[in-house]
Design an enzyme around this catalytic site. Structure first.
Site, PDB file in Angstrom:
ATOM      1  N   ASP A  99       0.857  -1.189   0.000  1.00 15.76           N
ATOM      2  CA  ASP A  99       0.000   0.000   0.000  1.00 15.76           C
ATOM      3  C   ASP A  99       0.891   1.237   0.000  1.00 15.76           C
ATOM      4  OD1 ASP A  99       0.872   0.369   2.611  1.00 15.76           O
ATOM      5  OD2 ASP A  99      -1.126   0.370   3.509  1.00 15.76           O
ATOM      6  N   CYS A 104       3.110  -3.271   4.007  1.00 20.29           N
ATOM      7  CA  CYS A 104       2.261  -2.125   4.346  1.00 20.29           C
ATOM      8  C   CYS A 104       2.932  -1.398   5.508  1.00 20.29           C
ATOM      9  CB  CYS A 104       0.819  -2.553   4.648  1.00 20.29           C
ATOM     10  SG  CYS A 104       0.602  -3.584   6.103  1.00 20.29           S
ATOM     11  N   THR A 157       2.564  -1.421   8.944  1.00 22.46           N
ATOM     12  CA  THR A 157       2.999  -2.318  10.023  1.00 22.46           C
ATOM     13  C   THR A 157       3.229  -3.739   9.545  1.00 22.46           C
ATOM     14  OG1 THR A 157       0.708  -2.850  10.523  1.00 22.46           O
ATOM     15  CG2 THR A 157       1.694  -1.029  11.775  1.00 22.46           C
ATOM     16  N   HIS A 206      10.711 -23.838   9.362  1.00 22.21           N
ATOM     17  CA  HIS A 206       9.666 -24.586  10.072  1.00 22.21           C
ATOM     18  C   HIS A 206       8.271 -24.389   9.486  1.00 22.21           C
ATOM     19  CE1 HIS A 206      11.936 -25.335  14.128  1.00 22.21           C
ATOM     20  NE2 HIS A 206      12.635 -25.692  13.068  1.00 22.21           N
ATOM     21  N   HIS A 239       7.892 -30.943  10.310  1.00 22.66           N
ATOM     22  CA  HIS A 239       7.263 -29.650  10.019  1.00 22.66           C
ATOM     23  C   HIS A 239       6.241 -29.774   8.897  1.00 22.66           C
ATOM     24  CE1 HIS A 239      10.012 -27.957  12.825  1.00 22.66           C
ATOM     25  NE2 HIS A 239      11.033 -28.459  12.160  1.00 22.66           N
TER      26      HIS A 239
HETATM   27  C1  RB5 Z   1      -2.050   2.712   6.335  1.00 21.05           C
HETATM   28  O1  RB5 Z   1      -2.143   3.931   6.982  1.00 21.05           O
HETATM   29  C2  RB5 Z   1      -1.811   1.596   7.347  1.00 21.05           C
HETATM   30  O2  RB5 Z   1      -2.954   1.391   8.111  1.00 21.05           O
HETATM   31  C3  RB5 Z   1      -1.412   0.304   6.638  1.00 21.05           C
HETATM   32  O3  RB5 Z   1      -0.269   0.541   5.894  1.00 21.05           O
HETATM   33  C4  RB5 Z   1      -1.081  -0.879   7.506  1.00 21.05           C
HETATM   34  O4  RB5 Z   1      -0.178  -0.540   8.500  1.00 21.05           O
HETATM   35  C5  RB5 Z   1      -2.208  -1.667   7.989  1.00 21.05           C
HETATM   36  O5  RB5 Z   1      -2.063  -2.690   8.656  1.00 21.05           O
END
Ligand code: RB5
Length: 154
Positions: free
Chosen positions: A13, A70, A72, A103, A138
């Site tokens: 994203d 993305c 996080t 694993h 595994h």
């Molecule tokens: C975008 O602002 C953020 O929410 C997205 O990149 C991500 O971290 C979602 O899990």
């Protein structure tokens, strides 16, 4: 060097656009074909749209492996792991990346661009590519994943 050179499908994203470009460059430099499903700039998008594009292709066996990014990594891993046969691993360190292959035979690597730096991210990708699955006990455990799909559809 990576143990194999099968193509990799990647997606991100807006929060991870920069990182995706760096990861893509790295993959191309080491000779891996990359299918980039976007996004293609920093304009705001919804991460599920891109997670679905990548995870559905891996789930259907059209690509053996993928990388999702993305902010996080949490949203992308949530989306990806909804798909049958997808084993998406959100990794923020080298040990997790290595173990996710040894694993768990992870077939999608997920990275959080707002959590780790670019250099570590590329090292995590490198470790993921270089590490083989150990199989054996595994594989027995992974076979049990299939029962989840069966249980849900029964
Ligand atoms: C975008 O602002 C953020 O929410 C997205 O990149 C991500 O971290 C979602 O899990």
């Amino acid at each position: 060097m990576p143990e194999k050179r099968t193509p990799i499908i990647i997606g991100c994203d807006h929060a991870a656009y920069d990182l995706k470009e760096k990861v893509k460059l790295f993959l191309i430099e080491i000779g891996i074909d990359v299918e980039d499903v976007g996004c293609h700039n920093e304009g705001s998008v919804d991460y599920p749209d891109f997670g679905i594009k990548v995870a559905s292709m891996v789930s259907a066996g059209k690509f053996e492996r993928g990388i999702l990014m993305c902010g996080t990594g949490i949203g992308m891993s949530m989306v990806a792991n909804k798909f049958p046969h997808v084993r998406a691993a959100l990794c923020t360190d080298l040990f997790s990346s290595i173990m996710s292959k040894r694993h768990n035979n992870s077939n999608i690597l997920v990275l959080g661009a707002r959590v780790i730096g670019d250099i570590l991210a590329v090292e995590i990708v490198k470790a993921w590519l270089e590490t083989p699955f150990e199989g054996g006990r595994h594989q027995r455990r992974l076979d049990k994943f299939d029962r989840i799909d069966t249980a849900i559809t029964d």
